[in-house]
Design a protein around this motif. Structure first.
Motif, PDB file in Angstrom:
ATOM      1  N   MET A   1     102.128  25.171 -26.970  1.00 41.11           N
ATOM      2  CA  MET A   1     101.821  23.979 -27.724  1.00 41.11           C
ATOM      3  C   MET A   1     102.790  23.897 -28.910  1.00 41.11           C
ATOM      4  O   MET A   1     102.966  24.863 -29.634  1.00 41.11           O
ATOM      5  CB  MET A   1     100.372  24.046 -28.226  1.00 41.11           C
ATOM      6  CG  MET A   1      99.979  22.874 -29.068  1.00 41.11           C
ATOM      7  SD  MET A   1      98.278  22.938 -29.700  1.00 41.11           S
ATOM      8  CE  MET A   1      97.354  23.541 -28.326  1.00 41.11           C
ATOM      9  N   THR A   2     103.396  22.754 -29.079  1.00 45.27           N
ATOM     10  CA  THR A   2     104.330  22.569 -30.191  1.00 45.27           C
ATOM     11  C   THR A   2     103.691  21.690 -31.251  1.00 45.27           C
ATOM     12  O   THR A   2     103.096  20.660 -30.949  1.00 45.27           O
ATOM     13  CB  THR A   2     105.633  21.907 -29.711  1.00 45.27           C
ATOM     14  OG1 THR A   2     106.228  22.746 -28.736  1.00 45.27           O
ATOM     15  CG2 THR A   2     106.594  21.716 -30.852  1.00 45.27           C
ATOM     16  N   THR A   3     103.784  22.132 -32.475  1.00 41.42           N
ATOM     17  CA  THR A   3     103.321  21.340 -33.612  1.00 41.42           C
ATOM     18  C   THR A   3     104.477  21.219 -34.598  1.00 41.42           C
ATOM     19  O   THR A   3     105.535  21.828 -34.409  1.00 41.42           O
ATOM     20  CB  THR A   3     102.096  21.984 -34.281  1.00 41.42           C
ATOM     21  OG1 THR A   3     102.368  23.360 -34.499  1.00 41.42           O
ATOM     22  CG2 THR A   3     100.861  21.853 -33.434  1.00 41.42           C
ATOM     23  N   THR A   4     104.281  20.450 -35.639  1.00 42.55           N
ATOM     24  CA  THR A   4     105.359  20.165 -36.582  1.00 42.55           C
ATOM     25  C   THR A   4     104.930  20.466 -38.009  1.00 42.55           C
ATOM     26  O   THR A   4     103.857  20.046 -38.437  1.00 42.55           O
ATOM     27  CB  THR A   4     105.767  18.679 -36.477  1.00 42.55           C
ATOM     28  OG1 THR A   4     106.103  18.385 -35.131  1.00 42.55           O
ATOM     29  CG2 THR A   4     106.952  18.364 -37.360  1.00 42.55           C
ATOM     30  N   THR A  40     100.246  28.117 -32.235  1.00 44.41           N
ATOM     31  CA  THR A  40      98.974  28.378 -31.563  1.00 44.41           C
ATOM     32  C   THR A  40      98.191  29.457 -32.299  1.00 44.41           C
ATOM     33  O   THR A  40      96.986  29.311 -32.526  1.00 44.41           O
ATOM     34  CB  THR A  40      99.222  28.796 -30.096  1.00 44.41           C
ATOM     35  OG1 THR A  40      99.976  27.775 -29.452  1.00 44.41           O
ATOM     36  CG2 THR A  40      97.910  29.014 -29.366  1.00 44.41           C
ATOM     37  N   GLU A  41      98.867  30.534 -32.679  1.00 42.65           N
ATOM     38  CA  GLU A  41      98.183  31.631 -33.375  1.00 42.65           C
ATOM     39  C   GLU A  41      97.591  31.165 -34.706  1.00 42.65           C
ATOM     40  O   GLU A  41      96.470  31.529 -35.054  1.00 42.65           O
ATOM     41  CB  GLU A  41      99.150  32.792 -33.605  1.00 42.65           C
ATOM     42  CG  GLU A  41      98.488  33.999 -34.216  1.00 42.65           C
ATOM     43  CD  GLU A  41      99.445  35.149 -34.418  1.00 42.65           C
ATOM     44  OE1 GLU A  41      98.997  36.149 -34.989  1.00 42.65           O
ATOM     45  OE2 GLU A  41     100.620  35.055 -34.031  1.00 42.65           O
ATOM     46  N   ALA A  42      98.320  30.360 -35.440  1.00 44.30           N
ATOM     47  CA  ALA A  42      97.805  29.855 -36.720  1.00 44.30           C
ATOM     48  C   ALA A  42      96.586  28.967 -36.499  1.00 44.30           C
ATOM     49  O   ALA A  42      95.600  29.039 -37.242  1.00 44.30           O
ATOM     50  CB  ALA A  42      98.893  29.081 -37.455  1.00 44.30           C
ATOM     51  N   MET A  43      96.661  28.137 -35.471  1.00 35.67           N
ATOM     52  CA  MET A  43      95.558  27.198 -35.216  1.00 35.67           C
ATOM     53  C   MET A  43      94.316  27.903 -34.684  1.00 35.67           C
ATOM     54  O   MET A  43      93.192  27.550 -35.042  1.00 35.67           O
ATOM     55  CB  MET A  43      96.014  26.116 -34.240  1.00 35.67           C
ATOM     56  CG  MET A  43      97.050  25.191 -34.835  1.00 35.67           C
ATOM     57  SD  MET A  43      97.524  23.830 -33.751  1.00 35.67           S
ATOM     58  CE  MET A  43      98.452  24.682 -32.490  1.00 35.67           C
ATOM     59  N   LEU A  48      98.298  33.229 -41.342  1.00 33.17           N
ATOM     60  CA  LEU A  48      99.503  32.722 -41.977  1.00 33.17           C
ATOM     61  C   LEU A  48     100.769  33.144 -41.236  1.00 33.17           C
ATOM     62  O   LEU A  48     101.714  32.369 -41.110  1.00 33.17           O
ATOM     63  CB  LEU A  48      99.573  33.194 -43.436  1.00 33.17           C
ATOM     64  CG  LEU A  48     100.764  32.715 -44.252  1.00 33.17           C
ATOM     65  CD1 LEU A  48     100.798  31.197 -44.325  1.00 33.17           C
ATOM     66  CD2 LEU A  48     100.713  33.312 -45.637  1.00 33.17           C
ATOM     67  N   ASP A  49     100.772  34.359 -40.678  1.00 28.67           N
ATOM     68  CA  ASP A  49     101.987  34.811 -39.982  1.00 28.67           C
ATOM     69  C   ASP A  49     102.168  34.121 -38.624  1.00 28.67           C
ATOM     70  O   ASP A  49     103.177  34.322 -37.953  1.00 28.67           O
ATOM     71  CB  ASP A  49     102.010  36.333 -39.828  1.00 28.67           C
ATOM     72  CG  ASP A  49     100.843  36.899 -39.034  1.00 28.67           C
ATOM     73  OD1 ASP A  49      99.932  36.130 -38.662  1.00 28.67           O
ATOM     74  OD2 ASP A  49     100.830  38.117 -38.799  1.00 28.67           O
ATOM     75  N   GLY A  50     101.245  33.262 -38.251  1.00 29.02           N
ATOM     76  CA  GLY A  50     101.373  32.492 -37.022  1.00 29.02           C
ATOM     77  C   GLY A  50     101.966  31.111 -37.239  1.00 29.02           C
ATOM     78  O   GLY A  50     101.987  30.300 -36.323  1.00 29.02           O
ATOM     79  N   THR A  51     102.447  30.850 -38.433  1.00 24.15           N
ATOM     80  CA  THR A  51     103.002  29.535 -38.734  1.00 24.15           C
ATOM     81  C   THR A  51     104.297  29.700 -39.525  1.00 24.15           C
ATOM     82  O   THR A  51     104.788  30.806 -39.723  1.00 24.15           O
ATOM     83  CB  THR A  51     101.979  28.668 -39.510  1.00 24.15           C
ATOM     84  OG1 THR A  51     102.484  27.336 -39.601  1.00 24.15           O
ATOM     85  CG2 THR A  51     101.695  29.201 -40.892  1.00 24.15           C
ATOM     86  N   VAL A  52     104.831  28.584 -39.976  1.00 26.32           N
ATOM     87  CA  VAL A  52     106.001  28.569 -40.848  1.00 26.32           C
ATOM     88  C   VAL A  52     105.526  28.082 -42.208  1.00 26.32           C
ATOM     89  O   VAL A  52     104.905  27.022 -42.311  1.00 26.32           O
ATOM     90  CB  VAL A  52     107.093  27.626 -40.292  1.00 26.32           C
ATOM     91  CG1 VAL A  52     108.220  27.448 -41.273  1.00 26.32           C
ATOM     92  CG2 VAL A  52     107.610  28.153 -38.961  1.00 26.32           C
TER      93      VAL A  52
END
Length: 121
Positions: A1-4, A40-43, A48-52
């Motif tokens: 899954m791609t998010t922005t 996906t991990e952040a959601m 926090l380490d699952g996102t930018v």
């Protein structure tokens, strides 16, 4: 899954331009980034380490904007390169660098360069 992750219209004062005077007195710029990544991990895990981190993105942009360039194209490329180097979760994106008061004899909101890329194909 791609998010922005989006940074919209970050305002910075910098010293970019072809004319020597532009690199002496500077100008106001706005930088917008939309960075694609798998979060996906952040959601799902609220990690926090699952996102930018948008704070990290802002610091990258500030560092690249502090280096004078003649062309906005070069500035956008340097920001993209720094994002790819330091934020491996980013798989593509969009960067817009706008000069708010370009030295032209016309009224306009800004002059800008937009760079889009996708590392997945």
């Amino acid at each position: 899954m791609t998010t922005t992750i989006e940074i919209n219209r970050l305002r910075l004062y910098a010293f970019h331009g072809v004319l020597p005077r532009e690199r002496e007195v500077g100008n106001e710029f706005e930088v917008t980034l939309h960075l694609e990544c798998d979060m996906t991990e952040a959601m799902t895990c609220d990690r926090l380490d699952g996102t930018v981190s948008y704070a990290d993105v802002i610091e990258l942009v500030k560092a690249e904007m502090a280096v004078p360039s003649q062309l906005l194209e070069h500035v956008a490329w340097r920001i993209k390169s720094a994002v790819e180097r330091d934020l491996p979760k980013v798989t593509g994106g969009y960067i817009k660098v706008a000069k708010l008061r370009p030295p032209v004899t016309a009224q306009l909101e800004s002059a800008a360069v937009t760079l889009k890329w996708n590392n997945n194909g």
